[in-house]
Design an enzyme around this catalytic site. Structure first.
Site, PDB file in Angstrom:
ATOM      1  N   ARG A  59     -42.277 -37.075  -8.883  1.00 40.36           N
ATOM      2  CA  ARG A  59     -41.521 -38.249  -8.390  1.00 40.36           C
ATOM      3  C   ARG A  59     -40.221 -38.484  -9.163  1.00 40.36           C
ATOM      4  NH1 ARG A  59     -46.553 -38.134  -7.404  1.00 40.36           N
ATOM      5  NH2 ARG A  59     -47.456 -39.158  -5.540  1.00 40.36           N
ATOM      6  N   PHE A  90     -42.753 -52.221 -21.007  1.00 34.82           N
ATOM      7  CA  PHE A  90     -43.034 -53.638 -21.259  1.00 34.82           C
ATOM      8  C   PHE A  90     -41.775 -54.418 -21.605  1.00 34.82           C
ATOM      9  CE2 PHE A  90     -46.183 -56.867 -21.840  1.00 34.82           C
ATOM     10  CZ  PHE A  90     -45.656 -57.728 -22.779  1.00 34.82           C
ATOM     11  N   GLU A  91     -40.763 -53.747 -22.139  1.00 33.33           N
ATOM     12  CA  GLU A  91     -39.506 -54.415 -22.534  1.00 33.33           C
ATOM     13  C   GLU A  91     -38.491 -54.498 -21.390  1.00 33.33           C
ATOM     14  OE1 GLU A  91     -40.969 -52.005 -24.702  1.00 33.33           O
ATOM     15  OE2 GLU A  91     -41.892 -53.769 -25.626  1.00 33.33           O
ATOM     16  N   ILE A 136     -47.739 -43.838 -17.634  1.00 23.54           N
ATOM     17  CA  ILE A 136     -48.650 -42.738 -17.301  1.00 23.54           C
ATOM     18  C   ILE A 136     -50.001 -43.010 -17.946  1.00 23.54           C
ATOM     19  CG2 ILE A 136     -49.074 -40.260 -17.460  1.00 23.54           C
ATOM     20  CD1 ILE A 136     -46.022 -39.902 -17.642  1.00 23.54           C
ATOM     21  N   HIS A 191     -55.025 -49.409 -20.999  1.00 19.35           N
ATOM     22  CA  HIS A 191     -53.686 -49.913 -21.378  1.00 19.35           C
ATOM     23  C   HIS A 191     -52.684 -49.737 -20.241  1.00 19.35           C
ATOM     24  CE1 HIS A 191     -50.213 -50.008 -24.440  1.00 19.35           C
ATOM     25  NE2 HIS A 191     -50.632 -51.228 -24.207  1.00 19.35           N
ATOM     26  N   THR A 250     -57.302 -45.079 -22.038  1.00 21.13           N
ATOM     27  CA  THR A 250     -57.845 -46.448 -21.944  1.00 21.13           C
ATOM     28  C   THR A 250     -57.214 -47.194 -20.763  1.00 21.13           C
ATOM     29  OG1 THR A 250     -56.140 -47.519 -23.284  1.00 21.13           O
ATOM     30  CG2 THR A 250     -57.966 -46.431 -24.458  1.00 21.13           C
TER      31      THR A 250
END
Ligand SMILES: Nc1c(NC[C@H](O)[C@H](O)[C@H](O)CO)[nH]c(=O)[nH]c1=O
Ligand SMILES: CC(=O)[C@@H](O)COP(=O)(O)O
Length: 149
Positions: A122, A52-53, A77, A83, A81
């Site tokens: 990956r 997110f940063e 990953i 999220h 939930t």
């Protein structure tokens, strides 16, 4: 923008979350860049807490005059939930917009996987290394933008 050379500086903006994965992405990117002739000291890593940063720091880094290109690397990953989905979508959208608006080439290396096995595959496993793929993509952009700018 000229074709890259030994003076070219490249920023890797990397999330520490899931660093068992992101550390491997960095290795892949760095190895590919060095093989292409980029000096190891000119591959500069900016670590952020999580995916997110990445967009904010990638935007700030893209405005550093000495930096010629940005590779963003992360691993989201799936957990229990939703999220995972919200982070993946938000970061992807922000980086897509930034890649168009940034003053220098910026490539997208965010893994978004259902489980750790898919991520490992990956990050140097049987499905390759997303970090290396991103390094190659950036080098191709350097070549292309030399013709356009
Ligand atoms: N679950 C994952 C995260 N979560 C953390 C966020 O990215 C962020 O750092 C936090 O919400 C504070 O703003 N980050 C990943 O990179 N990968 C994940 O799987
Ligand atoms: C993608 C994430 O945020 C993960 O690390 C945690 O997920 P969850 O809280 O859904 O288990």
């Amino acid at each position: 923008m000229t074709k890259f050379n030994e003076q070219t500086k490249i920023a890797l903006v990397v999330s520490q979350f899931n660093n068992i994965i992101t550390d491997r992405l960095v290795i892949g990117a760095r190895q590919t860049l060095i093989q292409a002739g980029i000096m190891d000291d000119n591959v500069i890593v900016y670590q952020v807490p999580g995916a997110f940063e990445i967009p904010r720091i990638a935007r700030l880094v893209s405005q550093i005059p000495a930096i010629s290109g940005v590779i963003t690397l992360g691993a989201v990953i799936k957990g229990e939930t939703d999220h995972y989905q919200f982070i993946s979508e938000a970061v992807t959208q922000q980086l897509a917009t930034l890649s168009v608006n940034a003053p220098i080439p910026l490539v997208f290396g965010l893994l978004t996987t259902n489980n750790i096995e898919q991520a490992l595959n990956r990050a140097g496993g049987k499905a390759g290394n997303k970090g290396s793929e991103c390094a190659n993509a950036l080098l191709q952009l350097f070549e292309l933008e030399q013709q356009l700018v």
